[in-house]
Design a protein around this motif. Structure first.
Motif, short mmCIF file in Angstrom:
data_model
loop_
_atom_site.label_atom_id
_atom_site.label_comp_id
_atom_site.label_asym_id
_atom_site.label_seq_id
_atom_site.Cartn_x
_atom_site.Cartn_y
_atom_site.Cartn_z
N MET A 1 1.54 6.21 -1.75
CA MET A 1 1.83 7.11 -2.84
C MET A 1 1.48 8.66 -1.97
O MET A 1 1.69 9.58 -2.27
CB MET A 1 0.73 6.94 -3.74
N SER A 2 0.71 8.47 -0.98
CA SER A 2 0.35 9.65 -0.21
C SER A 2 1.59 10.03 1.00
O SER A 2 1.99 11.74 0.36
CB SER A 2 -0.85 9.62 0.50
N HIS A 3 2.20 9.53 0.77
CA HIS A 3 3.45 10.03 1.75
C HIS A 3 4.01 10.63 0.64
O HIS A 3 4.78 11.97 0.79
CB HIS A 3 4.56 9.07 1.91
N LEU A 4 4.21 10.85 -0.78
CA LEU A 4 4.48 11.04 -1.88
C LEU A 4 4.66 12.31 -2.56
O LEU A 4 5.12 13.14 -2.69
CB LEU A 4 5.65 10.23 -3.32
#
Length: 96
Positions: A1-4
Motif C-alpha cells: 500500500m505504501s508503494h501505491l
C-alpha cells in the motif's frame, strides 16, 4: 500500500510541476502577445511617418524643379482626387 501511496505522491508532484510550468507559459504567452501588439503599432506608426517623409521629399523635388514628369503627374492626380473629395463634402454640407 505504501508503494501505491508513493507512486500517487510522485504523480501528484509531477502534476503540480506541470501546472506551475503551464501557468508560467500562459503568462509568457500573454506578455509576448502584448509585445507583438506594441511592435505592430510601432511598425504602423513608422510606415505612416515614412509615407509622410516620402511625400515631403516629392514636394521638395517638385518645388525645386528636380521632379520628373511621372512624379508631377502623380501629384496632380492626387490633388485632383482631393479636390473631388472636397467638392463632394461641400455638396453634402450644402444639402443639409
Amino acid at each position: 500500500m505504501s508503494h501505491l501511496n508513493e507512486h500517487i505522491s510522485r504523480v501528484n508532484e509531477k502534476l503540480q510541476l506541470l501546472l506551475k510550468q503551464y501557468h508560467t507559459l500562459v503568462k509568457e504567452n500573454d506578455r509576448l502577445k502584448q509585445d507583438l501588439e506594441q511592435i505592430k503599432a510601432s511598425e504602423q506608426n513608422m510606415k505612416e511617418k515614412a509615407a509622410g517623409l516620402q511625400q515631403q521629399v516629392e514636394i521638395a523635388k517638385i518645388s525645386s524643379g528636380q521632379a520628373g514628369q511621372e512624379v508631377k503627374s502623380e501629384l496632380e492626380k492626387r490633388i485632383n482626387t482631393y479636390i473631388k473629395e472636397i467638392d463632394q463634402c461641400i455638396a453634402l454640407l450644402g444639402n443639409q
